[in-house]
Design a protein around this motif. Structure first.
Motif, PDB file in Angstrom:
ATOM      1  N   GLU A  57       0.835  -1.200   0.000  1.00 22.47           N
ATOM      2  CA  GLU A  57       0.000   0.000   0.000  1.00 22.47           C
ATOM      3  C   GLU A  57       0.869   1.247   0.000  1.00 22.47           C
ATOM      4  N   VAL A  58       0.321   2.305  -0.581  1.00 22.95           N
ATOM      5  CA  VAL A  58       0.975   3.614  -0.542  1.00 22.95           C
ATOM      6  C   VAL A  58       0.426   4.330   0.677  1.00 22.95           C
ATOM      7  N   ALA A  59       1.275   4.570   1.664  1.00 26.53           N
ATOM      8  CA  ALA A  59       0.849   5.133   2.938  1.00 26.53           C
ATOM      9  C   ALA A  59       0.713   6.652   2.864  1.00 26.53           C
ATOM     10  N   GLU A  60      -0.138   7.169   3.717  1.00 24.28           N
ATOM     11  CA  GLU A  60      -0.294   8.620   3.803  1.00 24.28           C
ATOM     12  C   GLU A  60       0.959   9.215   4.437  1.00 24.28           C
ATOM     13  N   LEU A  61       1.442  10.306   3.860  1.00 26.21           N
ATOM     14  CA  LEU A  61       2.671  10.925   4.347  1.00 26.21           C
ATOM     15  C   LEU A  61       2.412  11.752   5.604  1.00 26.21           C
ATOM     16  N   SER A  62       3.320  11.594   6.559  1.00 32.27           N
ATOM     17  CA  SER A  62       3.254  12.433   7.752  1.00 32.27           C
ATOM     18  C   SER A  62       3.848  13.804   7.434  1.00 32.27           C
ATOM     19  N   GLU A  63       3.623  14.750   8.334  1.00 35.02           N
ATOM     20  CA  GLU A  63       4.196  16.083   8.132  1.00 35.02           C
ATOM     21  C   GLU A  63       5.717  16.014   8.128  1.00 35.02           C
ATOM     22  N   GLU A  64       6.261  15.151   8.985  1.00 39.26           N
ATOM     23  CA  GLU A  64       7.711  14.992   9.061  1.00 39.26           C
ATOM     24  C   GLU A  64       8.277  14.465   7.748  1.00 39.26           C
ATOM     25  N   GLN A  65       7.592  13.492   7.139  1.00 41.83           N
ATOM     26  CA  GLN A  65       8.048  12.941   5.863  1.00 41.83           C
ATOM     27  C   GLN A  65       7.988  14.006   4.767  1.00 41.83           C
ATOM     28  N   GLN A  66       6.917  14.761   4.743  1.00 39.93           N
ATOM     29  CA  GLN A  66       6.787  15.810   3.726  1.00 39.93           C
ATOM     30  C   GLN A  66       7.895  16.849   3.861  1.00 39.93           C
ATOM     31  N   LEU A  67       8.201  17.256   5.096  1.00 43.21           N
ATOM     32  CA  LEU A  67       9.261  18.226   5.317  1.00 43.21           C
ATOM     33  C   LEU A  67      10.626  17.673   4.905  1.00 43.21           C
ATOM     34  N   ALA A  68      10.787  16.321   5.005  1.00 42.61           N
ATOM     35  CA  ALA A  68      12.054  15.688   4.630  1.00 42.61           C
ATOM     36  C   ALA A  68      12.182  15.511   3.123  1.00 42.61           C
ATOM     37  N   GLY A  69      11.105  15.812   2.384  1.00 47.98           N
ATOM     38  CA  GLY A  69      11.154  15.706   0.934  1.00 47.98           C
ATOM     39  C   GLY A  69      10.636  14.396   0.369  1.00 47.98           C
ATOM     40  N   VAL A  70       9.993  13.573   1.191  1.00 50.71           N
ATOM     41  CA  VAL A  70       9.429  12.305   0.714  1.00 50.71           C
ATOM     42  C   VAL A  70       8.209  12.600  -0.150  1.00 50.71           C
ATOM     43  N   VAL A  71       8.155  12.008  -1.354  1.00 53.11           N
ATOM     44  CA  VAL A  71       7.017  12.233  -2.257  1.00 53.11           C
ATOM     45  C   VAL A  71       6.048  11.051  -2.242  1.00 53.11           C
ATOM     46  N   GLU A  72       6.520   9.878  -1.794  1.00 46.36           N
ATOM     47  CA  GLU A  72       5.641   8.716  -1.721  1.00 46.36           C
ATOM     48  C   GLU A  72       6.252   7.699  -0.747  1.00 46.36           C
ATOM     49  N   CYS A  73       5.396   7.039   0.017  1.00 42.47           N
ATOM     50  CA  CYS A  73       5.866   6.033   0.979  1.00 42.47           C
ATOM     51  C   CYS A  73       5.168   4.708   0.706  1.00 42.47           C
ATOM     52  N   ASN A  88      10.698   4.993   1.663  1.00 43.84           N
ATOM     53  CA  ASN A  88      10.438   6.422   1.487  1.00 43.84           C
ATOM     54  C   ASN A  88      11.076   6.875   0.179  1.00 43.84           C
ATOM     55  N   ILE A  89      10.249   7.310  -0.760  1.00 40.88           N
ATOM     56  CA  ILE A  89      10.739   7.710  -2.077  1.00 40.88           C
ATOM     57  C   ILE A  89      10.830   9.234  -2.157  1.00 40.88           C
ATOM     58  N   PHE A  90      12.019   9.699  -2.510  1.00 38.72           N
ATOM     59  CA  PHE A  90      12.265  11.143  -2.610  1.00 38.72           C
ATOM     60  C   PHE A  90      12.172  11.630  -4.054  1.00 38.72           C
ATOM     61  N   GLU A  91      12.438  10.716  -4.994  1.00 39.00           N
ATOM     62  CA  GLU A  91      12.384  11.106  -6.415  1.00 39.00           C
ATOM     63  C   GLU A  91      12.227   9.844  -7.273  1.00 39.00           C
ATOM     64  N   PHE A  92      11.276   9.890  -8.212  1.00 42.05           N
ATOM     65  CA  PHE A  92      11.123   8.814  -9.190  1.00 42.05           C
ATOM     66  C   PHE A  92      11.985   9.141 -10.405  1.00 42.05           C
ATOM     67  N   VAL A  93      12.895   8.252 -10.743  1.00 43.30           N
ATOM     68  CA  VAL A  93      13.730   8.411 -11.932  1.00 43.30           C
ATOM     69  C   VAL A  93      13.100   7.693 -13.117  1.00 43.30           C
ATOM     70  N   SER A  94      12.559   6.514 -12.849  1.00 39.18           N
ATOM     71  CA  SER A  94      11.919   5.713 -13.895  1.00 39.18           C
ATOM     72  C   SER A  94      10.872   4.820 -13.246  1.00 39.18           C
ATOM     73  N   ASP A  95       9.737   4.619 -13.938  1.00 41.85           N
ATOM     74  CA  ASP A  95       8.656   3.794 -13.388  1.00 41.85           C
ATOM     75  C   ASP A  95       7.955   3.093 -14.550  1.00 41.85           C
ATOM     76  N   SER A  96       8.014   1.758 -14.583  1.00 43.10           N
ATOM     77  CA  SER A  96       7.402   1.025 -15.701  1.00 43.10           C
ATOM     78  C   SER A  96       6.773  -0.269 -15.215  1.00 43.10           C
ATOM     79  N   HIS A  97       5.720  -0.701 -15.926  1.00 45.99           N
ATOM     80  CA  HIS A  97       5.031  -1.952 -15.635  1.00 45.99           C
ATOM     81  C   HIS A  97       5.220  -2.917 -16.803  1.00 45.99           C
ATOM     82  N   HIS A  98       5.356  -4.198 -16.496  1.00 46.38           N
ATOM     83  CA  HIS A  98       5.572  -5.202 -17.538  1.00 46.38           C
ATOM     84  C   HIS A  98       4.803  -6.470 -17.201  1.00 46.38           C
ATOM     85  N   GLU A  99       4.099  -7.022 -18.190  1.00 49.79           N
ATOM     86  CA  GLU A  99       3.421  -8.303 -18.029  1.00 49.79           C
ATOM     87  C   GLU A  99       4.336  -9.396 -18.562  1.00 49.79           C
ATOM     88  N   LEU A 100       4.824 -10.256 -17.699  1.00 48.90           N
ATOM     89  CA  LEU A 100       5.769 -11.297 -18.102  1.00 48.90           C
ATOM     90  C   LEU A 100       5.091 -12.617 -18.475  1.00 48.90           C
TER      91      LEU A 100
END
Length: 231
Positions: A57-73, A88-100
Motif C-alpha cells: 500500500e501507498v501510505a499517507e505521508l506524515s508532516e515529518e516525511q513531507q518536510l524531509a522531501g518524501v514524495v511517496e511512501c 520512502n521515495i524522494f524522487e522517481f527516476v523511472s517507473d514502468s510496468h511489464h506483463e511477463l
C-alpha cells in the motif's frame, strides 16, 4: 511486474530491523506480492526484500516525511509475520510496468534431473514409511520435483537442487504456500534436498519449517546399479 528506479531510503521493521539510507536504487515489485531492493552491484542478491505473501500500500505521508522531501511512501507487510518493509521515495527516476506471463520454470541440468529420478526410486531416503505419489507435481507456478507421503500419510513436497542456495528455499516456499491452500493436500511439509546446502540456505529453510536433506549422488548411483561399495 513493476520496475522503479528511485532515490529512496528503506527500513525493515519486524523480527529484525535494518536501514538503508537515501540513495538511488532499483525497486522490483512482483505480481506475487514480493518487493526487492537492488543497488547497482552485488550480483543478483537484493539489499533487502519482502517475501510473499505480502500486502502493498501507498501510505499517507506524515508532516515529518513531507518536510524531509518524501514524495511517496510504500509499505509492504508480510501477511503472516507482520514484518514491514517501508520505502520512502524522494524522487522517481523511472517507473514502468511489464506483463511477463506464466514462466515455464527452470530446466534442470542432467545431475538435478538424475537426482530427482534416483530419489523417486529411493524414496525411503526421506525417512521410514515414506511413499512416492508422483514426480513433477504441477502447481500454478510450476512443478515441484517430488510429491510424497510420510508414514502418517501427510503430504511432503521435495525440491531438489545440485547446490542448495537461498533461491531454492524461496522457490520451495512459494510451492508450499500454494499447495497448503489445497484442502486435499494440506498440511504439506517441505523438504529441501541437494548435494550441498549452503549454511544461509539451511538457516532460512529451518526458520520456515523446511527440512534439509543432503544427497550423496555417488551413493545413490551405486544403489541404483547394485554395486558393492566399501566407502
Amino acid at each position: 511486474m513493476r520496475l522503479v528506479i528511485a532515490r529512496c531510503s528503506v527500513d525493515y521493521v519486524g523480527r529484525l530491523t535494518a536501514h538503508l539510507p537515501e540513495a538511488t536504487r532499483l525497486l522490483i515489485h512482483k505480481a506475487d506480492g514480493s518487493l526487492l531492493v537492488h543497488s547497482d552491484g552485488g550480483s543478483y542478491k537484493p539489499l533487502n526484500w519482502m517475501s510473499p505473501p505480502a500486502t502493498f500500500e501507498v501510505a499517507e505521508l506524515s508532516e515529518e516525511q513531507q518536510l524531509a522531501g518524501v514524495v511517496e511512501c510504500w509499505e509492504v507487510k508480510h501477511r503472516k509475520s507482520g514484518d514491514t518493509l517501508r520505502v520512502n521515495i524522494f524522487e522517481f527516476v523511472s517507473d514502468s510496468h511489464h506483463e511477463l506471463g506464466v514462466d515455464p520454470g527452470l530446466t534442470k541440468d542432467g545431475v538435478e534431473a538424475h537426482l530427482q529420478e534416483l530419489l523417486a526410486a529411493q524414496i525411503e531416503r526421506l525417512g521410514d514409511g515414506h511413499t512416492l505419489v508422483r514426480r513433477e507435481h504441477m502447481t500454478a507456478i510450476g512443478p515441484v520435483d517430488i510429491l510424497a507421503r510420510d508414514a502418517e500419510g501427510a503430504a511432503v513436497a521435495v525440491e531438489i537442487k545440485r547446490r542448495g542456495e537461498i533461491d531454492g528455499v524461496e522457490q520451495l516456499t512459494r510451492y508450499l504456500e500454494l499447495m497448503n491452500r489445497d484442502p486435499l493436500l494440506a498440511p504439506v511439509q517441505g523438504v529441501f534436498a541437494a548435494q550441498e546446502i549452503k549454511p544461509q540456505a539451511r538457516t532460512l529453510a529451518e526458520d520456515r519449517g523446511i527440512r534439509c536433506l543432503v544427497l550423496d549422488y555417488d551413493d545413490m548411483r551405486g544403489e541404483e546399479s547394485g554395486e558393492l561399495r566399501l566407502f
